[in-house]
Design a protein around this motif. Sequence first.
Motif, PDB file in Angstrom:
ATOM      1  N   HIS A 166       0.842  -1.204   0.000  1.00 46.94           N
ATOM      2  CA  HIS A 166       0.000   0.000   0.000  1.00 46.94           C
ATOM      3  C   HIS A 166       0.874   1.249   0.000  1.00 46.94           C
ATOM      4  N   TYR A 167       0.561   2.146  -0.915  1.00 44.15           N
ATOM      5  CA  TYR A 167       1.216   3.452  -0.964  1.00 44.15           C
ATOM      6  C   TYR A 167       0.150   4.525  -0.903  1.00 44.15           C
ATOM      7  N   PRO A 168       0.469   5.665  -0.296  1.00 38.90           N
ATOM      8  CA  PRO A 168      -0.490   6.779  -0.317  1.00 38.90           C
ATOM      9  C   PRO A 168      -0.887   7.105  -1.751  1.00 38.90           C
ATOM     10  N   GLY A 169      -2.158   7.332  -1.960  1.00 39.68           N
ATOM     11  CA  GLY A 169      -2.657   7.697  -3.274  1.00 39.68           C
ATOM     12  C   GLY A 169      -2.991   6.531  -4.175  1.00 39.68           C
ATOM     13  N   GLY A 205      21.638   2.934 -20.078  1.00 37.22           N
ATOM     14  CA  GLY A 205      20.843   3.924 -19.356  1.00 37.22           C
ATOM     15  C   GLY A 205      19.393   3.513 -19.179  1.00 37.22           C
ATOM     16  N   LEU A 206      19.031   2.316 -19.687  1.00 36.12           N
ATOM     17  CA  LEU A 206      17.640   1.864 -19.599  1.00 36.12           C
ATOM     18  C   LEU A 206      17.307   1.255 -18.243  1.00 36.12           C
ATOM     19  N   LEU A 207      18.096   0.274 -17.831  1.00 37.11           N
ATOM     20  CA  LEU A 207      17.768  -0.489 -16.627  1.00 37.11           C
ATOM     21  C   LEU A 207      18.364   0.207 -15.402  1.00 37.11           C
ATOM     22  N   ILE A 208      17.803   1.355 -15.121  1.00 34.27           N
ATOM     23  CA  ILE A 208      18.263   2.197 -14.013  1.00 34.27           C
ATOM     24  C   ILE A 208      17.072   2.490 -13.101  1.00 34.27           C
ATOM     25  N   SER A 209      17.201   2.141 -11.841  1.00 35.22           N
ATOM     26  CA  SER A 209      16.139   2.481 -10.891  1.00 35.22           C
ATOM     27  C   SER A 209      16.146   3.976 -10.638  1.00 35.22           C
ATOM     28  N   ARG A 210      14.968   4.579 -10.673  1.00 35.48           N
ATOM     29  CA  ARG A 210      14.859   6.018 -10.426  1.00 35.48           C
ATOM     30  C   ARG A 210      14.490   6.309  -8.987  1.00 35.48           C
ATOM     31  N   GLY A 211      14.713   5.334  -8.116  1.00 34.26           N
ATOM     32  CA  GLY A 211      14.493   5.550  -6.694  1.00 34.26           C
ATOM     33  C   GLY A 211      13.163   5.009  -6.212  1.00 34.26           C
ATOM     34  N   PRO A 212      12.920   5.122  -4.908  1.00 31.25           N
ATOM     35  CA  PRO A 212      11.691   4.563  -4.337  1.00 31.25           C
ATOM     36  C   PRO A 212      10.456   5.385  -4.664  1.00 31.25           C
ATOM     37  N   LEU A 213       9.343   4.690  -4.738  1.00 31.17           N
ATOM     38  CA  LEU A 213       8.043   5.336  -4.906  1.00 31.17           C
ATOM     39  C   LEU A 213       7.624   5.946  -3.568  1.00 31.17           C
ATOM     40  N   VAL A 214       7.260   7.227  -3.596  1.00 30.51           N
ATOM     41  CA  VAL A 214       6.787   7.912  -2.384  1.00 30.51           C
ATOM     42  C   VAL A 214       5.273   7.819  -2.287  1.00 30.51           C
ATOM     43  N   ARG A 215       4.608   8.130  -3.402  1.00 35.72           N
ATOM     44  CA  ARG A 215       3.156   8.077  -3.433  1.00 35.72           C
ATOM     45  C   ARG A 215       2.683   8.112  -4.881  1.00 35.72           C
ATOM     46  N   LEU A 216       1.426   7.766  -5.069  1.00 32.79           N
ATOM     47  CA  LEU A 216       0.793   7.923  -6.372  1.00 32.79           C
ATOM     48  C   LEU A 216      -0.095   9.157  -6.352  1.00 32.79           C
ATOM     49  N   THR A 217      -0.262   9.747  -7.511  1.00 33.48           N
ATOM     50  CA  THR A 217      -1.206  10.850  -7.695  1.00 33.48           C
ATOM     51  C   THR A 217      -2.264  10.359  -8.681  1.00 33.48           C
ATOM     52  N   ALA A 275       8.056  17.655  -7.100  1.00 33.97           N
ATOM     53  CA  ALA A 275       6.831  17.316  -6.369  1.00 33.97           C
ATOM     54  C   ALA A 275       6.492  18.395  -5.368  1.00 33.97           C
ATOM     55  N   PRO A 276       5.203  18.737  -5.245  1.00 34.98           N
ATOM     56  CA  PRO A 276       4.797  19.662  -4.178  1.00 34.98           C
ATOM     57  C   PRO A 276       5.221  19.115  -2.823  1.00 34.98           C
ATOM     58  N   SER A 277       5.464  19.991  -1.897  1.00 34.33           N
ATOM     59  CA  SER A 277       5.985  19.574  -0.592  1.00 34.33           C
ATOM     60  C   SER A 277       5.069  18.582   0.107  1.00 34.33           C
ATOM     61  N   ASP A 278       3.748  18.733  -0.044  1.00 32.50           N
ATOM     62  CA  ASP A 278       2.849  17.808   0.635  1.00 32.50           C
ATOM     63  C   ASP A 278       2.904  16.424   0.005  1.00 32.50           C
ATOM     64  N   ALA A 279       3.124  16.377  -1.315  1.00 26.02           N
ATOM     65  CA  ALA A 279       3.211  15.087  -1.987  1.00 26.02           C
ATOM     66  C   ALA A 279       4.583  14.450  -1.797  1.00 26.02           C
ATOM     67  N   ALA A 280       5.610  15.299  -1.608  1.00 24.66           N
ATOM     68  CA  ALA A 280       6.972  14.788  -1.501  1.00 24.66           C
ATOM     69  C   ALA A 280       7.274  14.238  -0.124  1.00 24.66           C
ATOM     70  N   ARG A 281       6.481  14.617   0.861  1.00 32.09           N
ATOM     71  CA  ARG A 281       6.716  14.147   2.230  1.00 32.09           C
ATOM     72  C   ARG A 281       8.150  14.434   2.668  1.00 32.09           C
ATOM     73  N   ASP A 282       8.535  15.702   2.484  1.00 31.84           N
ATOM     74  CA  ASP A 282       9.840  16.192   2.915  1.00 31.84           C
ATOM     75  C   ASP A 282      11.012  15.566   2.155  1.00 31.84           C
ATOM     76  N   GLN A 283      10.770  14.976   0.994  1.00 35.26           N
ATOM     77  CA  GLN A 283      11.847  14.465   0.153  1.00 35.26           C
ATOM     78  C   GLN A 283      12.299  15.593  -0.761  1.00 35.26           C
ATOM     79  N   ALA A 284      13.481  16.142  -0.496  1.00 35.81           N
ATOM     80  CA  ALA A 284      13.939  17.307  -1.241  1.00 35.81           C
ATOM     81  C   ALA A 284      14.164  17.002  -2.716  1.00 35.81           C
ATOM     82  N   ASP A 285      14.485  15.734  -3.023  1.00 31.44           N
ATOM     83  CA  ASP A 285      14.779  15.394  -4.412  1.00 31.44           C
ATOM     84  C   ASP A 285      13.614  14.691  -5.091  1.00 31.44           C
ATOM     85  N   ALA A 286      12.420  14.805  -4.533  1.00 28.89           N
ATOM     86  CA  ALA A 286      11.275  14.098  -5.097  1.00 28.89           C
ATOM     87  C   ALA A 286      10.836  14.739  -6.420  1.00 28.89           C
ATOM     88  N   TRP A 287      10.418  13.864  -7.328  1.00 31.49           N
ATOM     89  CA  TRP A 287      10.021  14.296  -8.669  1.00 31.49           C
ATOM     90  C   TRP A 287       8.683  13.652  -8.997  1.00 31.49           C
TER      91      TRP A 287
END
Length: 433
Positions: free
Chosen positions: A158-161, A268-280, A322-334
């Motif tokens: 389960h992820y937010p959103g 450059g294809l098989l590169i993880s872009r980091g963890p999922l924070v939430r869905l919109t 990402a907006p601050s509320d969606a990023a959950r304080d992740q400064a590098d969130a996209w």
Amino acid sequence: MTDLRATSPDELDDDVLAVVVIGAGQAGLSAAAHLLRGGLRAWDDVVVLDANDGPGGAWRHRWDALTLGDAHGIHDLPGLPLGTPDPAEPASRVVARYYGAYEDAFALPVVRPVAVASVLQADQPDGVFTVAARDGRQWRTRSVINATGTWDSPYVPHYPGIETFAGRQLHTRDYTAASDFAGRRVLVVGGGTSAAQFVLGLDRAGVATVWSTRTAPRWTDRPFDDGWGRAVEASVSARTLRGLSPHSVVAATGLPLARMYPPAIRSGLLISRGPLVRLTPTGAVLAGPGPDGHGIPSQGAADALIDDGVRARVPVLPGCPAPSDAARDQADAWQVPVDVVLWATGFRASLGHLSGLHLREPGGGIVMGSDGVTVAKQPGLFLVGYGASASTLGATRAGRKAARAAARYAAATTTEETAGRAEPAPARSVLSA
């Protein structure tokens, strides 16, 4: 002379069998073959109940693009080598054909389709089990080898959103073909081999992908040989002996840094872009791409393959910070727009039909004996394809162990009953999961 029960399994309902095997995948077929090899009789002493319409176990449901050459760890069943099929043939067809030939070669007593709803047992610890199907059929048996694997229990975290995402969501279990996603951007979530293969397969079909893993990918350059298999089994057994739930497959095995994967990383294809924070409603927020959608987090052991040239080839993700509320304080969130979320997040053991036996421990797992197949708190019940035996290599070994243990248990309880020391009590009702 043909045993009529082979074509009319309903006639088995009133018999007390020695062993019922639930599941006809690698572990179940291995167990059944060893039971017959040990002297038990097909149909009179042993039956195998399979929920599928035909041979192949979970493999028969795999997507056609998963070829035998891309599949990991298809091992021989005892007494009949797989041989060298065409590596370009879909693994689902190869394995279904192989398992079917195996059932025929050893005249295994497989009844299908049978969806098991519950397993019941008499009040006494050595009482007879009753295995009940959803269609009302029942088989009474002195011991049960459960080999139901994981395919019927897909796991989606389960992820937010997640409830508000307006696009399509599907699990590995629901995947059929890359062509289903033409013209869409697919977020592939998960760190296992299925996720990596989805990214490669979708790209070959011209589908835009974004790969997200919860941690750095668990790449390993260790060969996936018998030594590796034994090490994985030992690691998982250490948990199941304590009643802890088994780790995910990739946590135990790692990702093989071999074959098609290194070139895909360097491209450059098989590169993880980091963890999922939430869905919109229209996309996903990832912690990793950075403020311009271009940065990449650590790729674990694959960092050794990544230089400035590789970084330059990694696509810039569309979207915005990402907006601050969606990023959950992740400064590098996209925040990246996506049309589809493909959850390649694994499976859990399919044990719902055993829920009435109350096997689970507070740690979420089942306490297993030192042999890896005996359920500590339920005499006469043996699990294969669970924990350390979840791989095809481990499943074959576990099938042999479980067959021997189940046959011994059935023989011992039969002797006790004959001597009048163990009169089974009427079975109590156990509700299915």
